[in-house]
Design an enzyme around this catalytic site. Structure first.
Site, PDB file in Angstrom:
ATOM      1  N   ASP A 121       0.866  -1.220  -0.030  1.00  0.00           N
ATOM      2  CA  ASP A 121       0.085   0.063   0.086  1.00  0.00           C
ATOM      3  C   ASP A 121       0.737   1.152  -0.047  1.00  0.00           C
ATOM      4  O   ASP A 121       2.129   1.177   0.591  1.00  0.00           O
ATOM      5  CB  ASP A 121      -0.877  -0.089   1.186  1.00  0.00           C
ATOM      6  N   GLU A 168       0.018  -1.005   5.684  1.00  0.00           N
ATOM      7  CA  GLU A 168       1.347  -0.442   6.597  1.00  0.00           C
ATOM      8  C   GLU A 168       1.062   0.981   6.953  1.00  0.00           C
ATOM      9  O   GLU A 168       1.203   1.285   7.729  1.00  0.00           O
ATOM     10  CB  GLU A 168       2.529  -0.860   5.687  1.00  0.00           C
TER      11      GLU A 168
END
Ligand SMILES: CCCCCCCC/C=C\CCCCCCCC(=O)NCC(=O)O
Ligand SMILES: [Zn+2]
Ligand SMILES: [Zn+2]
Length: 512
Positions: A135, A199
């Protein structure tokens, strides 16, 4: 023989000169003694990945394709789930050997994260883990030389959100494993690969689910490598050559919500202060009163002592004698954003929202402040400092997320993970000196503290001063050579991790 009482000034001057000479001699002895003990040792790494031109092209396209999938984490609660799912399909197609190998079990965890179990031949060797995330933080085209999700090449660089943080590592790990499998490699030491999908917002639904899965299987790890520091070229002022910092710990964090509520009304009859004015003053007080400089109260001192020999004269003397010079060093460090992040708990005013219409007195003003805690600070201590700085009951504080600084991982000569990383860095990055450091950003690895005490934050990339602002900023990019070096690093690290012994300066590497 002149009696001393007849010439006291001369005597005092003589004592002073001798004293200074002794002090300088002591400083020089300590400097060069420290430098000698930290002498870099060269070590031939494992087999290199001799990439063909076709494999080089394959690697470039693999990263470009990954960048084009906008796996954006917009906020703590909003992600592009379609892109997260698409990324999972993408890596299946881009790395067929990884996904078809009988040595590798692949699982989707937490909806979008990926866990690979790579089975080794020697069950006596404790497994390790490579961690990364796919991400990314948002990016709009304004200010970018090329569109942030185009993956375009420009002057030898691939541009795009995620080329440094952290799709470069995701693709680097998968590509290294794909090339190893293509060359008939079979691991001796089992290892896990984890790719988190959240994250940038918490890791609670990605990394945390990977942790729960491994814990349910009773897994303990020999070491874990995640994103983090890098090979720093010119970032640490005064170093003679690039130095590799391995994050042996990472700062704590507080994400704090501040709000002020006041009755709405007509803007033609405003109160003395609106919610916006009250909150702005509070935020300004936080920004104008930085947290105390804590340099020397945490593990950051060992970074400079370990690197003392890498500094130009006279900085090498200064860094080898922080007992005397740390007040000067800490003042110099706080002059740059990256150096300041090293010496104190940082305060970043990152979000401010208020107002509903130009002729309405704003009923509520909200803001977010993001603190990154120095290892010598706790969440409670920082919150007390914040309350005492704001000193305004109208400002309501609520903690969105908070955790203390992480434990310091071992980095002694006997630690397998640290020494294997050091050995691999030396080989791939022309014997760059390696030192432990406090990682200024946070990583998913913080969730793995119950699976191993050897957690390291290091991305195999070279970063120059101008690259630091590209992280979460504009024109994030990686060079084609830099991308190949990433693959080389993981290709070597996986082989080096097959050793059952802690590598030492005279270790003979295993041949493939
Ligand atoms: C002696 C001074 C040395 C200062 C060196 C600073 C060099 C910084 C190098 C890399 C940046 C570290 C980033 C760590 C990864 C952060 C990943 C991330 O974005 N996590 C989410 C978050 O922190 O919010
Ligand atoms: Zn990031
Ligand atoms: Zn990251």
């Amino acid at each position: 023989m002149t009696a001393h009482w007849r010439n006291p000034v001369g005597t005092l001057l003589g004592v002073f000169v001798v004293g200074v000479a002794v002090l300088v001699a002591l400083l020089l002895i300590r400097t060069y003694t420290l430098a000698e003990t930290k002498r870099v040792w060269l070590d031939k790494g494992a087999l290199e990945a001799e990439l063909t031109q076709e494999e080089r092209e394959q690697l470039l396209e693999a990263l470009k394709g990954a960048i084009r999938i906008p796996t954006v984490s917009f906020s703590e609660t909003e992600q592009n789930n379609t892109a997260l799912a698409e990324f999972g399909q993408y890596i299946r197609k881009a790395f067929p050997l990884v996904f078809s190998s009988s040595l590798i079990q692949h699982e989707v965890v937490g909806g979008y994260s990926h866990l690979f179990t790579v089975r080794g031949s020697d069950n006596n060797l404790q497994p390790y883990m490579l961690l990364a995330h796919f991400d990314v933080v948002p990016a709009t085209p304004e200010g970018w030389e090329v569109p942030p999700f185009s993956g375009e090449e420009h002057n030898g660089f691939i541009y795009g959100r995620g080329t440094i943080d952290d799709k470069n590592c995701v693709i680097g790990i998968l590509q290294a494993l794909e090339f190893l499998l293509k060359r008939g490699y079979k691991p001796r030491r089992s290892f896990y690969i984890g790719f988190g999908h959240d994250e940038e917002i918490s890791g609670n639904y990605g990394a945390m689910k990977i942790v729960e899965t491994l814990q349910s299987r009773g897994i303990r790890l020999s070491y874990l490598l995640d994103e983090g520091f890098a090979v720093l070229d010119g970032v640490i002022h005064g170093t003679r050559r690039p130095v590799a910092l391995i994050g042996t710990t990472e700062k704590g964090q507080i994400t704090l919500n501040l709000s002020v509520e006041k009755p709405p009304g007509h803007s033609s009859m405003p109160p003395r202060q609106t919610s916006i004015g009250i909150l702005s003053e509070a935020m300004s007080r936080l920004e104008k009163n930085p947290m105390p400089n804590m340099f020397g109260n945490g593990p950051e001192s060992s970074t400079f002592e370990d690197l003392a020999g890498e500094f130009v004269f006279p900085l090498n003397i200064v860094m080898a004698n922080l007992w005397l010079f740390s007040p000067i060093v800490s003042r110099i460090m706080e002059q740059t954003p990256s150096g300041n992040a090293f010496v104190r708990t940082t305060t970043a005013l990152s979000i401010f929202n208020a107002g509903i219409k130009s002729n309405v007195i704003p009923p509520i003003a909200r803001a977010i402040v993001n603190f990154r805690l120095h290892p010598a600070h706790t969440v409670e201590e920082v919150l007390n400092i914040v309350r005492n700085t704001i000193m305004d009951e109208q400002v309501v504080l609520s903690v969105v997320k908070a955790f203390d600084p992480l434990p310091v991982s071992p980095y002694d000569e006997e630690n397998f993970g640290y020494q294997t990383l050091k050995r691999t860095i030396h080989h791939v990055y022309s014997a760059a000196p390696v030192a432990p450091g406090v990682c200024v950003g946070n990583t998913d690895s913080r969730h793995f503290v119950n699976l191993t005490d050897s957690i390291y934050r290091f991305s195999p990339i070279v970063m120059k001063p101008e690259d630091l602002s590209r992280i979460h900023g504009l024109n994030e990019r990686i060079s084609k050579e830099g991308l190949e070096a990433i693959v080389q690093f993981y290709y070597q690290l996986i082989q080096n991790s097959d050793s059952e012994k802690v590598p030492g300066p005279h270790h003979i590497p295993e041949e493939l």
